[in-house]
Enzyme design. Sequence first.
Site, PDB file in Angstrom:
ATOM      1  N   GLY A  40       0.844  -1.208   0.000  1.00  0.00           N
ATOM      2  CA  GLY A  40       0.000   0.000   0.000  1.00  0.00           C
ATOM      3  C   GLY A  40       0.871   1.246   0.000  1.00  0.00           C
ATOM      4  N   HIS A  41       1.860   1.258   0.902  1.00  0.00           N
ATOM      5  CA  HIS A  41       2.788   2.406   0.950  1.00  0.00           C
ATOM      6  C   HIS A  41       3.566   2.523  -0.361  1.00  0.00           C
ATOM      7  CE1 HIS A  41       2.640   1.296   5.415  1.00  0.00           C
ATOM      8  NE2 HIS A  41       2.221   2.539   5.415  1.00  0.00           N
TER       9      HIS A  41
HETATM   10  P1  AMP Z   1       0.418   4.731   7.694  1.00  0.00           P
HETATM   11  O1  AMP Z   1       1.853   4.310   7.644  1.00  0.00           O
HETATM   12  O2  AMP Z   1      -0.523   3.646   8.069  1.00  0.00           O
HETATM   13  O3  AMP Z   1       0.222   6.012   8.470  1.00  0.00           O
HETATM   14  O4  AMP Z   1       0.015   5.078   6.198  1.00  0.00           O
HETATM   15  C1  AMP Z   1       0.771   5.973   5.432  1.00  0.00           C
HETATM   16  C2  AMP Z   1       0.049   6.242   4.136  1.00  0.00           C
HETATM   17  O5  AMP Z   1      -0.132   5.023   3.424  1.00  0.00           O
HETATM   18  C3  AMP Z   1      -1.356   6.839   4.344  1.00  0.00           C
HETATM   19  O6  AMP Z   1      -1.599   7.818   3.345  1.00  0.00           O
HETATM   20  C4  AMP Z   1      -2.239   5.639   4.162  1.00  0.00           C
HETATM   21  O7  AMP Z   1      -3.544   5.966   3.744  1.00  0.00           O
HETATM   22  C5  AMP Z   1      -1.493   4.893   3.084  1.00  0.00           C
HETATM   23  N1  AMP Z   1      -1.893   3.479   3.082  1.00  0.00           N
HETATM   24  C6  AMP Z   1      -1.889   2.613   4.117  1.00  0.00           C
HETATM   25  N2  AMP Z   1      -2.387   1.412   3.748  1.00  0.00           N
HETATM   26  C7  AMP Z   1      -2.727   1.528   2.438  1.00  0.00           C
HETATM   27  C8  AMP Z   1      -3.311   0.653   1.472  1.00  0.00           C
HETATM   28  N3  AMP Z   1      -3.657  -0.599   1.779  1.00  0.00           N
HETATM   29  N4  AMP Z   1      -3.523   1.117   0.224  1.00  0.00           N
HETATM   30  C9  AMP Z   1      -3.194   2.396  -0.110  1.00  0.00           C
HETATM   31  N5  AMP Z   1      -2.645   3.272   0.754  1.00  0.00           N
HETATM   32  C10 AMP Z   1      -2.417   2.855   2.008  1.00  0.00           C
END
Ligand code: AMP
Length: 286
Positions: free
Chosen positions: A36-37
């Site tokens: 995702g990241h």
């Molecule tokens: P986090 O590390 O969880 O704070 O996420 C960092 C970024 O990655 C944020 O913009 C999230 O929305 C994005 N993100 C996390 N999981 C996913 C995913 N499965 N698909 C797309 N973007 C994601």
Amino acid sequence: MLVFQSIEETRTAVGKYQRDGQRVGLVPTMGALHEGHFSLVRAAKTNCDVAAVTIFVNPTQFGPNEDFRNYPRTLEQDLEGCAREGVDLVFTPTAEEVFTGRARTTVHVAALTAGLCGPHRPGHFDGVATIVAKLFHILPADAAFFGEKDYQQLAVIRRMVEDLNFPIEIVPCPTVREPDGLAMSSRNRYLTHDERARAPAIAAALFAAQSQLEAGGLDVKTVVSDIVRSLRNARIELIEYVEIVGADDLRPLTQVDRPARICVAARLGNTRLIDNVPVDAPRSDG
Ligand code: AMP
């Protein structure tokens, strides 16, 4: 790949890129990086000349009973992944570098934070908006990439950027899922084997609801109770919310007469999972 812990070095490097006429794309993360990241990184690389990633587990967005201490920290692997993806710069500060202890300023985005995760995570979105505002100043990118997976967060950041005139383009990126539909999340690694087997029921219920609503004929109340029933069938009992909200203002809808989002938050054991899907207003054949 440049890796900096200090604000000063990061700011200097970004300034240099921009003086050279390069467009800088920023991907803010809390690390424990997954596909995702990396999809956001790829979007940044496509859209910009330089891709910068921040890795910072922001203490101020966790509540006192949340998982800040146990949040997965995998910096070495994250840096390898970033290098593999062709990231140009990683900013991975300590908490002390970012929060000096003297701060008295918080960014609060009203209205959009009143529902969905807001009441379940008091202070969370203030923590998010404040750290993102700080990151936008430390690393004044031209564009920043956020996942629709955290749909309310994306709406909050967009609002903040418009309200406070940040000269930065916010680029939303679609949710990346496991082959069985489960939305990728750093928190998925907390799931036990049994919980992991049940977790895809959330995405399955959301996609079923999406088709029902887009086909027309079913009202919001019925669709919400169908989702709740599907979750219970998968023994997902601790449901925080199932809501259908307007895609822009996140206000609860009683009928889908404009673009909407179906949003779910539920706990599986100790793990809190969120997911959402879009819904287009059903076509009227009249
Ligand atoms: P986090 O590390 O969880 O704070 O996420 C960092 C970024 O990655 C944020 O913009 C999230 O929305 C994005 N993100 C996390 N999981 C996913 C995913 N499965 N698909 C797309 N973007 C994601």
